[in-house]
Design a protein around this motif. Structure first.
Motif, mmCIF file in Angstrom:
data_model
loop_
_atom_site.group_PDB
_atom_site.id
_atom_site.type_symbol
_atom_site.label_atom_id
_atom_site.label_comp_id
_atom_site.label_asym_id
_atom_site.label_seq_id
_atom_site.Cartn_x
_atom_site.Cartn_y
_atom_site.Cartn_z
ATOM 1 N N ASP A 243 38.958 -9.143 -114.834
ATOM 2 C CA ASP A 243 40.217 -8.463 -114.584
ATOM 3 C C ASP A 243 39.987 -7.188 -113.780
ATOM 4 O O ASP A 243 39.120 -6.370 -114.102
ATOM 5 C CB ASP A 243 40.887 -8.117 -115.916
ATOM 6 N N ILE A 268 43.958 -18.504 -110.020
ATOM 7 C CA ILE A 268 43.818 -17.074 -110.281
ATOM 8 C C ILE A 268 44.405 -16.783 -111.655
ATOM 9 O O ILE A 268 45.609 -16.922 -111.872
ATOM 10 C CB ILE A 268 44.540 -16.238 -109.197
ATOM 11 N N LYS A 269 43.514 -16.370 -112.571
ATOM 12 C CA LYS A 269 43.941 -16.090 -113.944
ATOM 13 C C LYS A 269 43.744 -14.636 -114.333
ATOM 14 O O LYS A 269 44.096 -14.239 -115.445
ATOM 15 C CB LYS A 269 43.189 -16.998 -114.912
ATOM 16 N N LYS A 270 43.143 -13.855 -113.441
ATOM 17 C CA LYS A 270 42.917 -12.430 -113.679
ATOM 18 C C LYS A 270 43.539 -11.635 -112.529
ATOM 19 O O LYS A 270 43.745 -12.147 -111.429
ATOM 20 C CB LYS A 270 41.418 -12.130 -113.750
ATOM 21 N N ASN A 271 43.803 -10.374 -112.784
ATOM 22 C CA ASN A 271 44.317 -9.503 -111.727
ATOM 23 C C ASN A 271 43.186 -9.176 -110.755
ATOM 24 O O ASN A 271 42.208 -8.509 -111.144
ATOM 25 C CB ASN A 271 44.869 -8.202 -112.315
ATOM 26 N N LEU A 291 48.615 -19.308 -109.245
ATOM 27 C CA LEU A 291 48.580 -18.148 -110.132
ATOM 28 C C LEU A 291 49.025 -18.541 -111.533
ATOM 29 O O LEU A 291 50.094 -19.126 -111.715
ATOM 30 C CB LEU A 291 49.462 -17.030 -109.570
ATOM 31 N N ASP A 293 48.957 -17.470 -115.968
ATOM 32 C CA ASP A 293 48.797 -16.501 -117.065
ATOM 33 C C ASP A 293 49.191 -15.075 -116.687
ATOM 34 O O ASP A 293 48.602 -14.104 -117.185
ATOM 35 C CB ASP A 293 47.345 -16.510 -117.585
ATOM 36 N N ALA A 295 48.823 -13.472 -113.839
ATOM 37 C CA ALA A 295 47.851 -12.777 -112.991
ATOM 38 C C ALA A 295 48.512 -12.200 -111.741
ATOM 39 O O ALA A 295 49.378 -12.830 -111.135
ATOM 40 C CB ALA A 295 46.731 -13.724 -112.602
ATOM 41 N N SER A 296 48.061 -11.005 -111.360
ATOM 42 C CA SER A 296 48.486 -10.390 -110.102
ATOM 43 C C SER A 296 47.432 -10.651 -109.032
ATOM 44 O O SER A 296 46.238 -10.753 -109.322
ATOM 45 C CB SER A 296 48.670 -8.878 -110.273
ATOM 46 N N LEU A 297 47.896 -10.711 -107.785
ATOM 47 C CA LEU A 297 46.988 -10.956 -106.665
ATOM 48 C C LEU A 297 47.367 -10.034 -105.515
ATOM 49 O O LEU A 297 48.540 -9.942 -105.141
ATOM 50 C CB LEU A 297 47.091 -12.415 -106.211
ATOM 51 N N TYR A 325 54.527 -11.963 -114.395
ATOM 52 C CA TYR A 325 53.546 -11.603 -113.369
ATOM 53 C C TYR A 325 53.949 -10.239 -112.811
ATOM 54 O O TYR A 325 55.132 -9.989 -112.584
ATOM 55 C CB TYR A 325 53.537 -12.629 -112.248
#
Length: 528
Positions: A243, A268-271, A291, A293, A295-297, A325
């Motif tokens: 993260d 993508i599961k983490k920021n 994306l 859970d 997660a931010s990207l 999100y």
């Protein structure tokens, strides 16, 4: 007797008058002035490091001309001239003065000469100019630019004394450094103390005379970042991301491996943040993003290319039901060659903010989906700014936001489309730029240049009438009129039917060549 005398006087005066006015033009053509007129329209043109071209209009009666050049002078003409040029003929106009010193203020003055009588020479007439600065800096390679420093070079042993560094955005001078004897001898200096992702201009001086100038931009902040090269398995790194991890990519191609040899899907599961290191050499990611859970990207300085994808799915696809999100933030990117669309939200989830800024987005076919496509969830804020969208959604809707207000517990989706060039998008008479049905929506549509589409704005009663400001439209017949059971509103404040005269749309060059359009500051700023 008195009467005769009077008649004689009148007759005499009349004869005198006739004699003196017999040919009045004789006097005008035979005038001789005290001196030759000074040359007019005396100008300095084609100024280089060591020369100037002096131009003037010839003086009637001048045989030759004399020019004097004064250095470090601003029309005071004090002291002795550094050059005096005599016997300049009319055939030598314009006259080029050489052997000047770079980056120096000069005054030049000219006199028209009467070869027979020096007393009739004209008065001096002057002009001011400054010679161009030199350029002895070598080009700055990518490897010489880091996040907080830059290394610059020039021919070893040149006469130089100091460098300055100026922030290109603010104009503030951030470095003023005297060069050491070692740096001068080597022709090289390392400048530290800079800020990441900042544009600068560095200048090299010999005392107060400029000998070189280069512009550059520091790379992204590498503190705490994971640097990645094209020969590494980028997909595996994303899978193992923690993260808050920041990936900094060198230029090259990164393929997210699919199951059948093509480009696949990165979950993508983490920021995380993915950035290109060099703004002049953007890395290309082949694949797409799923994306999960919440997660931010964040993407910055990336080319995202779906041409080799095994699936035609959207570039950004949200999959987790019931999640919140935070952000999808895409800056300074190029996104191209996706089949179904750009972004897809087909689960009952919330995205707080989606931003695409300073992006080129093209060849998003939208076969099986719309460009921005939200079906079951809610995007609280959508920002599309300073970007160009073209050759996309040729027969689908541009912004689609279905009414999920009941299942999502209300909310007020805000859509901001500002300073964008939008060409050929949703190009069908039944399609909409704003297919927005989520109740309570707010739309701001400002400073956009919209061209070459058959689309309407909207035929949906739930689409709020946008706040329109300073937009221009060309070849957009169905946006202009309100039609029953068709387009429900139009842009009453707009400029209509003005051709921007794009430079070369076939090759993605939307430079506006019509000054009537560019002067209004509409569309993607990169083309103005």
């Amino acid at each position: 007797m008195k009467r005769n005398i009077f008649r004689t006087c009148v007759l005499g005066l009349g004869l005198l008058s006739l004699a003196s006015c017999d040919d009045p033009m004789d006097e005008l053509t035979s005038l001789i002035y005290d001196r030759v007129f000074s040359p007019i329209d005396f100008e300095a043109r084609s100024i280089t490091e060591n020369s100037v071209k002096l131009q003037w209009v010839k003086s009637e009666g001048a045989d030759t001309y004399t020019i004097e050049i004064f250095a470090d002078d601003s029309l005071t003409f004090e002291g002795e001239p550094v050059q005096t040029i005599t016997d300049i003929t009319e055939a030598q106009i314009p006259y080029t003065v050489s052997n000047l010193v770079y980056d120096t203020k000069y005054s030049a003055r000219i006199m028209a000469i009467d070869a027979d009588d020096a007393d009739r020479n004209s008065k001096w007439h002057g002009v001011y100019f400054r010679t161009a600065a030199q350029q002895i800096f070598n080009n700055i390679p990518e490897s010489s630019i880091s996040d907080r420093s830059v290394t610059v070079t020039w021919p070893a042993g040149e006469e130089v004394t100091r460098i300055t560094v100026t922030d290109a955005n603010t104009g503030a001078r951030v470095i003023n450094k005297d060069l050491t004897a070692e740096e001068i001898a080597e022709g090289k200096v390392v400048v530290n103390g800079l800020t990441p992702e900042t544009s600068y201009t560095i200048k090299l001086y010999n005392n107060d005379k400029e000998r070189g100038s280069k512009s550059f931009k520091t790379i992204i902040d590498l503190n705490g970042a994971t640097t990645v090269s094209p020969d590494e398995d980028f997909g595996a790194l994303l899978e193992a991301a923690t993260d808050g991890q920041v990936f900094a990519l060198y230029g090259g191609t990164y393929t997210i491996a699919g199951e059948n040899g093509g480009a696949g899907n990165a979950q993508i599961k983490k920021n995380i943040t993915i950035k290109g290191i060099y703004p002049t050499n953007l890395p290309t990611i082949k694949g797409r993003f799923q994306l999960d859970d919440g997660a931010s990207l964040s993407l910055n300085q990336i080319i995202l290319d779906g041409a080799d994808n095994e699936s035609t799915d959207q570039a950004f696809n949200y999959k987790t039901e019931g999640a919140t999100y935070d952000v999808l933030d895409v800056q300074n990117c190029e996104i191209k060659n996706f089949g179904k669309g750009l972004i897809y939200l087909n689960v009952a989830s919330t995205i707080n903010k989606v931003t695409f800024n300073n992006c080129l987005i093209h060849n998003i076919e939208c076969d099986g989906g719309d460009f921005f496509d939200s079906r079951k969830g809610r995007i609280n804020e959508t920002n599309l700014t300073n970007s160009t969208i073209y050759a996309s959604a040729t027969a689908r809707d541009f912004i689609r936001m279905d009414d999920a207000s009941e299942s999502m517990g209300g909310g007020t989706p805000i859509i901001n489309i500002k300073n964008c060039t939008i060409d050929g998008v949703a190009n069908a008479s039944s399609k909409r730029l704003l297919y927005v049905r989520y109740v309570g929506n707010v739309i701001n549509w400002e400073n956009n240049l919209v061209t070459n589409t058959e689309a309407m704005f909207s035929n949906q009663s739930k689409t709020s009438v946008p706040t329109f400001k300073n937009n221009i439209y060309f070849n957009t017949p169905n946006l202009k009129s309100i039609v029953e059971k068709g387009n429900l509103f139009t842009d009453d404040s707009a400029t209509w039917d003005v051709d921007p005269k794009y430079q070369d749309t076939a090759n993605g060059d939307f430079t506006v060549t019509n000054e009537d359009v560019s002067s209004k500051g509409v569309g993607d700023p990169r083309w103005l």
